[in-house]
Every structure is written in C-alpha cells, then in structure tokens.
Write a protein that holds these residues in place. Structure first.
Motif, PDB file in Angstrom:
ATOM      1  N   ILE A   1       0.812  -1.225   0.000  1.00 47.46           N
ATOM      2  CA  ILE A   1       0.000   0.000   0.000  1.00 47.46           C
ATOM      3  C   ILE A   1       0.849   1.282   0.000  1.00 47.46           C
ATOM      4  CG2 ILE A   1      -1.763   1.296   1.272  1.00 47.46           C
ATOM      5  CD1 ILE A   1      -2.799  -1.543   2.171  1.00 47.46           C
ATOM      6  N   PRO A   2       1.765   1.469   0.964  1.00 50.71           N
ATOM      7  CA  PRO A   2       2.534   2.721   0.931  1.00 50.71           C
ATOM      8  C   PRO A   2       3.372   2.875  -0.340  1.00 50.71           C
ATOM      9  CG  PRO A   2       3.200   1.362   2.824  1.00 50.71           C
ATOM     10  CD  PRO A   2       2.100   0.647   2.139  1.00 50.71           C
ATOM     11  N   GLY A   3       3.947   1.764  -0.830  1.00 46.48           N
ATOM     12  CA  GLY A   3       4.754   1.838  -2.051  1.00 46.48           C
ATOM     13  C   GLY A   3       3.917   2.275  -3.231  1.00 46.48           C
ATOM     14  N   PHE A   4       2.705   1.704  -3.324  1.00 45.23           N
ATOM     15  CA  PHE A   4       1.803   2.075  -4.410  1.00 45.23           C
ATOM     16  C   PHE A   4       1.460   3.562  -4.335  1.00 45.23           C
ATOM     17  CE2 PHE A   4      -2.589   2.661  -5.911  1.00 45.23           C
ATOM     18  CZ  PHE A   4      -2.439   2.225  -7.223  1.00 45.23           C
ATOM     19  N   VAL A   5       1.241   4.042  -3.104  1.00 45.39           N
ATOM     20  CA  VAL A   5       0.897   5.463  -2.934  1.00 45.39           C
ATOM     21  C   VAL A   5       2.068   6.349  -3.375  1.00 45.39           C
ATOM     22  CG1 VAL A   5       0.365   7.226  -1.220  1.00 45.39           C
ATOM     23  CG2 VAL A   5      -0.761   5.020  -1.099  1.00 45.39           C
ATOM     24  N   ILE A   6       3.291   5.974  -2.988  1.00 47.62           N
ATOM     25  CA  ILE A   6       4.456   6.762  -3.421  1.00 47.62           C
ATOM     26  C   ILE A   6       4.540   6.772  -4.942  1.00 47.62           C
ATOM     27  CG2 ILE A   6       6.983   6.951  -3.378  1.00 47.62           C
ATOM     28  CD1 ILE A   6       6.993   5.527  -0.713  1.00 47.62           C
ATOM     29  N   ALA A   7       4.438   5.570  -5.544  1.00 49.85           N
ATOM     30  CA  ALA A   7       4.581   5.468  -6.994  1.00 49.85           C
ATOM     31  C   ALA A   7       3.523   6.306  -7.701  1.00 49.85           C
ATOM     32  CB  ALA A   7       4.498   4.013  -7.433  1.00 49.85           C
ATOM     33  N   MET A   8       2.260   6.228  -7.230  1.00 51.43           N
ATOM     34  CA  MET A   8       1.189   7.004  -7.866  1.00 51.43           C
ATOM     35  C   MET A   8       1.433   8.502  -7.726  1.00 51.43           C
ATOM     36  SD  MET A   8      -1.157   5.420  -9.465  1.00 51.43           S
ATOM     37  CE  MET A   8      -2.595   6.489  -9.436  1.00 51.43           C
ATOM     38  N   THR A   9       1.883   8.920  -6.541  1.00 55.44           N
ATOM     39  CA  THR A   9       2.128  10.340  -6.329  1.00 55.44           C
ATOM     40  C   THR A   9       3.230  10.836  -7.254  1.00 55.44           C
ATOM     41  OG1 THR A   9       1.567   9.969  -4.024  1.00 55.44           O
ATOM     42  CG2 THR A   9       2.599  12.067  -4.558  1.00 55.44           C
ATOM     43  N   VAL A  10       4.341  10.068  -7.308  1.00 55.79           N
ATOM     44  CA  VAL A  10       5.451  10.466  -8.169  1.00 55.79           C
ATOM     45  C   VAL A  10       5.008  10.495  -9.624  1.00 55.79           C
ATOM     46  CG1 VAL A  10       7.700   9.730  -9.016  1.00 55.79           C
ATOM     47  CG2 VAL A  10       7.213   9.658  -6.590  1.00 55.79           C
ATOM     48  N   LEU A  11       4.257   9.460 -10.025  1.00 59.34           N
ATOM     49  CA  LEU A  11       3.774   9.389 -11.401  1.00 59.34           C
ATOM     50  C   LEU A  11       2.922  10.602 -11.737  1.00 59.34           C
ATOM     51  CD1 LEU A  11       3.617   7.577 -13.924  1.00 59.34           C
ATOM     52  CD2 LEU A  11       1.541   6.596 -12.999  1.00 59.34           C
ATOM     53  N   SER A  12       1.997  10.969 -10.828  1.00 57.40           N
ATOM     54  CA  SER A  12       1.107  12.087 -11.175  1.00 57.40           C
ATOM     55  C   SER A  12       1.860  13.415 -11.160  1.00 57.40           C
ATOM     56  CB  SER A  12      -0.135  12.133 -10.276  1.00 57.40           C
ATOM     57  OG  SER A  12       0.202  11.898  -8.947  1.00 57.40           O
ATOM     58  N   ILE A  13       2.863  13.544 -10.273  1.00 59.17           N
ATOM     59  CA  ILE A  13       3.653  14.789 -10.311  1.00 59.17           C
ATOM     60  C   ILE A  13       4.442  14.864 -11.617  1.00 59.17           C
ATOM     61  CG2 ILE A  13       5.502  16.107  -9.220  1.00 59.17           C
ATOM     62  CD1 ILE A  13       4.636  14.985  -6.557  1.00 59.17           C
ATOM     63  N   ASN A  14       5.016  13.719 -12.034  1.00 59.07           N
ATOM     64  CA  ASN A  14       5.761  13.709 -13.296  1.00 59.07           C
ATOM     65  C   ASN A  14       4.867  14.069 -14.479  1.00 59.07           C
ATOM     66  OD1 ASN A  14       8.207  13.118 -12.187  1.00 59.07           O
ATOM     67  ND2 ASN A  14       8.114  10.920 -12.589  1.00 59.07           N
ATOM     68  N   ILE A  15       3.645  13.501 -14.471  1.00 61.43           N
ATOM     69  CA  ILE A  15       2.727  13.826 -15.570  1.00 61.43           C
ATOM     70  C   ILE A  15       2.377  15.312 -15.528  1.00 61.43           C
ATOM     71  CG2 ILE A  15       0.408  13.416 -16.474  1.00 61.43           C
ATOM     72  CD1 ILE A  15       0.694  10.509 -15.548  1.00 61.43           C
ATOM     73  N   ALA A  16       2.152  15.828 -14.314  1.00 60.14           N
ATOM     74  CA  ALA A  16       1.853  17.267 -14.184  1.00 60.14           C
ATOM     75  C   ALA A  16       3.013  18.094 -14.735  1.00 60.14           C
ATOM     76  CB  ALA A  16       1.592  17.613 -12.720  1.00 60.14           C
ATOM     77  N   GLY A  17       4.242  17.688 -14.411  1.00 54.33           N
ATOM     78  CA  GLY A  17       5.414  18.401 -14.914  1.00 54.33           C
ATOM     79  C   GLY A  17       5.473  18.377 -16.429  1.00 54.33           C
ATOM     80  N   ASP A  18       5.185  17.192 -17.012  1.00 55.51           N
ATOM     81  CA  ASP A  18       5.188  17.060 -18.465  1.00 55.51           C
ATOM     82  C   ASP A  18       4.155  17.976 -19.098  1.00 55.51           C
ATOM     83  OD1 ASP A  18       7.155  15.488 -19.480  1.00 55.51           O
ATOM     84  OD2 ASP A  18       6.108  13.591 -19.132  1.00 55.51           O
ATOM     85  N   SER A  19       2.931  18.013 -18.503  1.00 55.35           N
ATOM     86  CA  SER A  19       1.889  18.852 -19.115  1.00 55.35           C
ATOM     87  C   SER A  19       2.238  20.321 -18.970  1.00 55.35           C
ATOM     88  CB  SER A  19       0.504  18.581 -18.529  1.00 55.35           C
ATOM     89  OG  SER A  19       0.513  17.524 -17.649  1.00 55.35           O
ATOM     90  N   LEU A  20       2.838  20.689 -17.819  1.00 59.01           N
ATOM     91  CA  LEU A  20       3.287  22.078 -17.655  1.00 59.01           C
ATOM     92  C   LEU A  20       4.253  22.451 -18.766  1.00 59.01           C
ATOM     93  CD1 LEU A  20       4.200  22.842 -13.924  1.00 59.01           C
ATOM     94  CD2 LEU A  20       2.661  24.111 -15.414  1.00 59.01           C
ATOM     95  N   ARG A  21       5.226  21.554 -19.004  1.00 56.67           N
ATOM     96  CA  ARG A  21       6.243  21.850 -20.014  1.00 56.67           C
ATOM     97  C   ARG A  21       5.600  22.005 -21.377  1.00 56.67           C
ATOM     98  NH1 ARG A  21      11.140  18.098 -19.711  1.00 56.67           N
ATOM     99  NH2 ARG A  21       9.589  16.524 -20.210  1.00 56.67           N
ATOM    100  N   GLN A  22       4.669  21.076 -21.686  1.00 55.46           N
ATOM    101  CA  GLN A  22       4.020  21.166 -22.984  1.00 55.46           C
ATOM    102  C   GLN A  22       3.216  22.452 -23.110  1.00 55.46           C
ATOM    103  OE1 GLN A  22       1.924  17.469 -23.240  1.00 55.46           O
ATOM    104  NE2 GLN A  22       3.819  16.338 -23.660  1.00 55.46           N
ATOM    105  N   ALA A  23       2.526  22.822 -22.009  1.00 57.70           N
ATOM    106  CA  ALA A  23       1.718  24.040 -22.050  1.00 57.70           C
ATOM    107  C   ALA A  23       2.601  25.260 -22.298  1.00 57.70           C
ATOM    108  CB  ALA A  23       0.951  24.199 -20.739  1.00 57.70           C
ATOM    109  N   PHE A  24       3.729  25.324 -21.598  1.00 54.91           N
ATOM    110  CA  PHE A  24       4.630  26.464 -21.780  1.00 54.91           C
ATOM    111  C   PHE A  24       5.223  26.482 -23.178  1.00 54.91           C
ATOM    112  CE2 PHE A  24       5.195  26.453 -17.004  1.00 54.91           C
ATOM    113  CZ  PHE A  24       4.455  27.609 -16.841  1.00 54.91           C
ATOM    114  N   ASP A  25       5.588  25.278 -23.693  1.00 59.18           N
ATOM    115  CA  ASP A  25       6.148  25.187 -25.049  1.00 59.18           C
ATOM    116  C   ASP A  25       5.144  25.736 -26.058  1.00 59.18           C
ATOM    117  OD1 ASP A  25       8.461  24.172 -24.204  1.00 59.18           O
ATOM    118  OD2 ASP A  25       8.115  22.099 -24.852  1.00 59.18           O
ATOM    119  N   ARG A  26       3.864  25.334 -25.873  1.00 62.66           N
ATOM    120  CA  ARG A  26       2.837  25.753 -26.815  1.00 62.66           C
ATOM    121  C   ARG A  26       2.684  27.270 -26.785  1.00 62.66           C
ATOM    122  NH1 ARG A  26      -1.573  22.779 -24.847  1.00 62.66           N
ATOM    123  NH2 ARG A  26      -0.221  20.967 -24.859  1.00 62.66           N
ATOM    124  N   ARG A  27       2.661  27.816 -25.553  1.00 63.78           N
ATOM    125  CA  ARG A  27       2.502  29.263 -25.421  1.00 63.78           C
ATOM    126  C   ARG A  27       3.659  29.984 -26.103  1.00 63.78           C
ATOM    127  NH1 ARG A  27       2.098  31.544 -19.583  1.00 63.78           N
ATOM    128  NH2 ARG A  27       3.937  32.638 -20.277  1.00 63.78           N
TER     129      ARG A  27
END
Lengths: 266, 305
Positions: A236-262
């Motif tokens: 359970i805790p490992g899954f929570v860490i992995a999901m949190t890291v994954l969603s932060i990474n995805i958020a970072g990727d979308s931020l980068r794409q959004a800024f690139d587009r702008r």
C-alpha cells in the motif's frame, strides 16, 4: 491530477479526512488485512500494521511529510540554484567558470550516495533531509537557468533595456526572472517528485525523518519484517508513493508542454 | 582518442577529489566528530587523547593537507569498526556491487531495447501506448518498493527464488531486476524516440526500397544507428544505478559496497564513508568514459578530439 489533489488535501487537512489516530496502537488488532467490513466495531479499510495502527490513517498523515519535504526541498533548490544561474549567465567570467565546475563535479556524483554521506555527517532529521535534498537539486537550476540567460541576454528587449540605462538588477529582476520562470517551475515540479522518492528511501534506510512521525518510507521500512505475514503493509505505501510520483511527473510534463505551446504561439 | 581518454581520467580524479573534500569539510565543520565516536561515559582525558591520536587537534589546513597526502597513497585511515584500512575494505566489497549493477544493466538492456524497438515500429498502436505507460510507471516506482514487491511475489507467494545473500544466479535475479527495471524504463523511452527518428531517415527508405528483409533493415541499419544514445544514457545513469544498488543491497542483504556504506553510516565509521565516496566518484566518471568509448566503437561517425 485527481490523485494529486487528494494527496494535497491529505497533507493540508488530514484530521478532516480521517478520524482514526495514526499513532493509536492496539496489539489485539495487529496485522489485520484490508477489509471493507468492520472488525469489533472499527473499520480498517486498508488493514493495520504490526502495532495495530490503522494503515489508511498513517497513509493520510504520512502525506504531510512527503509533501512538506518534497516542496521545501524544491523551493530551497530554487533559492540556491536560480540566483547562481542568473549571476553565472549574466556576468560570466571567473565566478561562472568556478561555479559551473562545481556543478559538473556534483553532477558526476550519484545523488543517493551523496545524500547518504551528507546525512551521515549532519545526522538524520527532517530539516537536515530537506537541506541534503536541496544540495542535490540546486545544480539543475543553476545550469539550465545559466544556459537560458546566456541566450536571453542577446535578445532585443534586453539590449533595449540596457540601452535605456536600466541597471543590472533591474534587467535581472524585471526581464530575466520572468522569462525563465516557466523553466524554473517545470524543473521544480520534477524535483518535488524526486525529493519524495529520495526522502522515502532515506527514511526507509533509517536515515530520514523520525520513526515517531508517520511517513510512507517509514511504513515500508516497518513492512520489511512482515512480508510473509502482512504483504499489504509494503504494497500500500509503495503504491501510494509510486502514484504520487507518477502524477507529479505527468503534471510536470503537461506544464512543459503548455509552456512550449505558449512559446510557439507568440 | 588517447589524449581524450587521459583528459577524462584526469577529470575523474578531480571529481573524486571534490567529493572527498566536501565530505571532509562537512565532517569537520558540522560539529565535533571526536565526541561522536566516544561512548557517553568517556572522560575528558579520553576525549583529548582520541582527538590527538586522530589528528583532530591540528589546524584545519594541516588536517586537510594530511588527508590529501594520505588519500593520494590510497590511505583513507583505519576503519574504527573493522580495525583495518578503509580502502581495502571498500575494494573487497566492490566485486559484489559490480556483479549486481552489471547484471542490472544487462536486464535493463535486455528489456529496454526490445520494448523500445517494438514501440517505435508500432508507433501509435496499442502496443506503443502500453509500452510508454509501462515505462512511465517504471520511472516512478521507487527501487526499494520494487525490491519488496519482487520478494512478495517471487519468494513469498510462489517460493521460486531466494531473497538474501550472494552466490549463484538464483540469488542475483531479484536484486538485479529491482535495480535494472527502472533503467529498462528509461532505455525504452529513449530508444523509442531515437528509433522513430532513424526510421524516418532516407537511408532506411533506400534499404527498404532495395528489397532488404525487414529484420535486416531494423537491426542492421536502424538499431545500430539508434543505439548510441542508449549507451550514453547507461553511462549517465550508472550513478543512479549505484544509488539504487545501495538500497537494494540493504533489502537483499547483498554484501556489496552500498551495504558497507550504510553500516559505516550507522557505526559513524567516517573513514569508510570517505573511502566509499572516493571509489564511487571514480566508478561513475569511469562508467561515463567507458560509455563514450563504446559509443565510438559502435558508431564510427563518433570521433573524440
């Protein structure tokens, strides 16, 4: 994104979301497996650990440490790295060369080993861990921002500001900082994810936050001795860490794409 | 090429020197290492005596000079825990760590290359999407959790593999997989994007047009041109592999350098910590050098000044 919101809510107001005390021990209820139905009037949805503490509650409260350490380490890396990057890029010269050499030396060295060695020297505590993680993170900011400033300096609007008699401080604060802000934000986002993993790893090894405080890394460390009887304590805790890291990474990727587009649309 | 290698080796020494200096300074500046070494009930006389015998009563510059002088001769002092020289202790554990990381790199390549090629060839199809999601997850999963889950699945549930100690392939598989899978995720993503680029090149179209079989085009023409960055990234990632190995060695009781480091940290055995830092710095910069040289071997277009 949804996951990230939930984790943030957990970190801000854990007491609102869950009523069970994360540190309340009950030996008679230890190592209960996850179940939706209540045993003896108490419902431990994600089960209990070796001391009978509720795992869901510990996960919710543990998010505090992860988010705190992750965010604080990222902010501190920005505070250390960005000014250095701006100065190196804007002024160049000997200071620039020395700082970049230091950055190169550090980049060549594995951050995990560096963190362990530093914690060994400074001693394990939440504050020290934030410092150690920030020391590991400033390099990225310094290098990337320096590179950006080098190219920004040649832009017309910076040249124009110079010609109009703006001081160095004005150019740096009013033109260079806003222009590099998107980059800083994207790097910092990824750093939060990295810091959460390293924090969990250090705590797992007994070099991080105190074991009294509920933390995801600490839960995994406890779980190690109970893999045969209570596997969920690790899963359970490992899954929570992995999901949190994954969603932060995805958020970072979308931020980068959004800024690139702008940037492209301009 | 020779001059390049020599220059890079010098660079490696500078990195090792820098890393050791940082640990040295922090150790001296962040408080009193002598009092950390003594038991609580030690008297003031014990303190003064230990301080003198370790040379901590001399000025910092003198201490640093002595440290450097000894370090050049490979003398990092005596381990207080093992009562033997620190560097040989570390070097003794090195083969175990090499075995683990080496096998992990093999797993990373063996999983990452085929999946990366598959994703590039089937671009936009379900297999590509699945592969990319898996690799995204692979990069987010903490190594130590992966290690615990592997134990849960392969040792606790199916009782297939042993979980601790070193000796033979069976004991190597789980720890090496834990260290190697995140690397596989990185290789997959990288190889996919370089392969896609290479597959759209003119010479691939030419190779296809002259009627070569698809597997020859794929492996002899495309993969060989796309593999360079993969080698570089393995070199660059070697540092984080070592970092991952530290934690994994602890989980699997693997008698390597990482476990020695953690034990040394626990025992406040700073001489050993310093020796590990020195050896790690040399290893990581060395790995980058090897990756660069391999790049030139695989891809003759790469030339170093």
């Amino acid at each position: 994104m949804l996951w990230l919101m939930v984790v943030l809510m957990c970190a801000i107001a854990p007491q609102v979301l869950i009523s069970i005390d994360p540190n309340e021990q009950d030996i008679s209820r230890r190592c209960l497996s996850p179940a939706l139905s209540a045993t003896d009037g108490v419902r431990n949805v994600l089960g209990t650990d070796q001391l009978g503490r509720d795992i869901l509650s510990r996960i919710v409260w543990g998010s505090r440490i992860s988010i705190l350490v992750g965010a604080a380490a990222a902010v501190l890396s920005v505070a250390m790295g960005v000014p250095l990057g701006l100065l190196c890029g804007y002024y160049g010269g000997k200071t620039d060369r020395i700082i970049m050499h230091i950055a190169d030396i550090q980049l060549a060295f594995p951050s995990m080993v560096l963190a362990i060695a530093l914690v060994a020297v400074l001693g394990p505590s939440t504050r020290n861990m934030i410092i150690v993680l920030a020391i590991g993170g400033w390099v990225q900011h310094a290098r990337v921002i320096r590179g950006q400033v080098l190219s920004l300096r040649e832009k017309e609007y910076v040249k124009a500001a110079e010609a109009l008699g703006a001081t160095d401080a004005e150019i740096i604060l009013r033109h260079l900082v806003p222009a590099t802000f998107p980059t800083i934000l994207v790097i910092a986002t990824f750093q939060v994810a990295g810091a959460i993993v390293t924090e969990a790893a250090l705590t797992f090894l007994g070099l991080g936050v105190s074991r009294v405080v509920p933390s995801w890394g600490g839960m995994l460390s406890d779980a190690q001795d109970y893999l045969v009887t209570a596997g969920w304590m690790a899963t359970i805790p490992g899954f929570v860490i992995a999901m949190t890291v994954l969603s932060i990474n995805i958020a970072g990727d979308s931020l980068r794409q959004a800024f690139d587009r702008r940037f492209r649309d301009r | 090429m020779q001059r390049y290698v020599v220059r890079r080796l010098l660079g490696a020494l500078i990195v090792a020197w820098g890393a050791c200096t940082v640990v040295f300074l922090l150790l001296r500046l962040s408080g009193d290492p002598v009092s950390l070494l003594l038991p609580v009930e030690a008297s003031y006389e014990d303190y003064v005596q230990l301080k003198h015998s370790l040379g901590f009563d001399k000025p910092l510059v003198v201490q640093y000079w002595n440290f450097l002088k000894n370090a050049i001769r490979g003398d990092f002092g005596m381990s207080l825990r093992y009562r033997s020289p620190a560097l040989p202790l570390v070097l003794e554990r090195l083969p175990a760590t090499f075995e683990l990381t080496g096998f992990a790199v093999l797993i990373g390549l063996a999983v990452g290359i085929p999946v990366g090629v598959l994703c590039a060839v089937h671009r936009g199809k379900p297999i590509d999407t699945i592969g990319m999601w898996l690799s995204l997850c692979g990069q987010a999963v903490p190594v130590f959790w992966l290690a615990l889950e592997l134990i849960l699945i392969f040792a606790v549930k199916f009782r297939l593999l042993p979980t601790y100690g070193r000796g033979g392939l069976r004991r190597l598989i789980l720890p090496a997989t834990a260290v190697g899978l995140p690397l596989a995720a990185i290789i997959t993503r990288l190889l996919k994007s370089t392969m896609e680029e290479v597959l759209s090149e003119d010479y691939i179209r030419t190779a296809n047009a002259k009627g070569l079989g698809p597997s020859i085009v794929l492996f002899k023409h495309a993969l060989r041109n796309a593999i360079g960055p993969v080698l570089t990234i393995v070199g660059v990632q070697f540092g984080s592999l070592l970092g991952g190995a530290v934690v994994t060695e602890m989980v699997f009781a693997w008698p390597g350098m990482g476990r020695l480091l953690l034990q040394a940290v626990g025992n406040r055995d700073f001489e050993v910590v310093q020796a590990v830092v020195f050896v790690t710095a040399l290893l990581v910069t060395g790995a980058n050098l090897v990756a660069d040289v391999l790049c030139a071997v695989v891809d003759p277009r790469v030339r170093y000044e």
